[in-house]
Design an enzyme around this catalytic site. Sequence first.
Site, mmCIF file in Angstrom:
data_model
loop_
_atom_site.group_PDB
_atom_site.id
_atom_site.type_symbol
_atom_site.label_atom_id
_atom_site.label_comp_id
_atom_site.label_asym_id
_atom_site.label_seq_id
_atom_site.Cartn_x
_atom_site.Cartn_y
_atom_site.Cartn_z
ATOM 1 N N LYS A 224 -10.718 -9.595 -18.731
ATOM 2 C CA LYS A 224 -9.651 -9.128 -19.615
ATOM 3 C C LYS A 224 -10.190 -8.187 -20.691
ATOM 4 O O LYS A 224 -11.390 -8.122 -20.958
ATOM 5 C CB LYS A 224 -8.922 -10.313 -20.246
ATOM 6 N N ARG A 258 -9.336 -19.591 -14.157
ATOM 7 C CA ARG A 258 -8.626 -18.633 -13.315
ATOM 8 C C ARG A 258 -9.450 -17.340 -13.307
ATOM 9 O O ARG A 258 -9.610 -16.694 -14.349
ATOM 10 C CB ARG A 258 -7.218 -18.391 -13.853
#
Length: 278
Positions: A224, A258
């Site tokens: 991210k 995740r």
Amino acid sequence: MTQIINCRGTLVDLVQPRIMGIMNITPDSFFERSRFYTTDEILTQTEKMLLAGATFLDLGGHSTRPGASPVSQDEEMRRVVPAVEQILARFPEALISIDTFRASVAKACVEAGAVMINDVSGGLLDTQMYKTVASFGNVPYVLMHMRGTIETMTQMTQYDNLVLDILDDLQQKVAQLRALNQRDIILDLGFGFAKNIEQNYKLLNHIEDFAVMNLPMLVGVSRKSMIWRKLNIPASEALNGTTALNTVSLLKGANILRVHDVKEAIEVVHLVEALLAK
């Protein structure tokens, strides 16, 4: 803490941290190498992730990156429902999570064989989501914290107290789900969703504060912008940073990671388990 979740009859013990592999059935997810289109690509990646040790596969047909183009319900269905069916025809043991904020898509995918719902909006974007998930009886729900919409969330980062505000929001939503008899709920603090980079790191540093809710925790920081913007690198070079933050997450009590890169995440789990056993 509840450690065992029931995924439509398959019991998964979260005492051992588990890995959820990301599979984006989209053309515009922020990390290009996580996008899969054809049946061959989807099945090849499924096999790779399962062999590497993924417990769950998280399929998404609507990008939720900031600025992503809206996708119609019909188009999202067209992307994900066949993918669920194709994967389970080849790999019937696969535990598929469907990454969607639409109750109708969640329902169609569960009927096709998915065993978990991962809702980035935490029920905000579809008022029928909680009732739909609870109606399944034995499908865990990943409750993520978010504000606004995919289009507006980056402008909604003002908090009186970041940790307490998010804790209060999640507690209220858990109460709503419990009132509908939803059994298995997994928390996701929503890194990158209505949080700026500094807030993401503060939240990561306070994961333990959410243990008061007595629920399993999923952490999704893989590649991210909180990593690559901080390091001034592209997402394609953010695996090392992802590994570092996944390690921190596990040390702070994360139950599910995740990730885009399953093999490397599994290695982190093994090393952290070895460390904590001493």
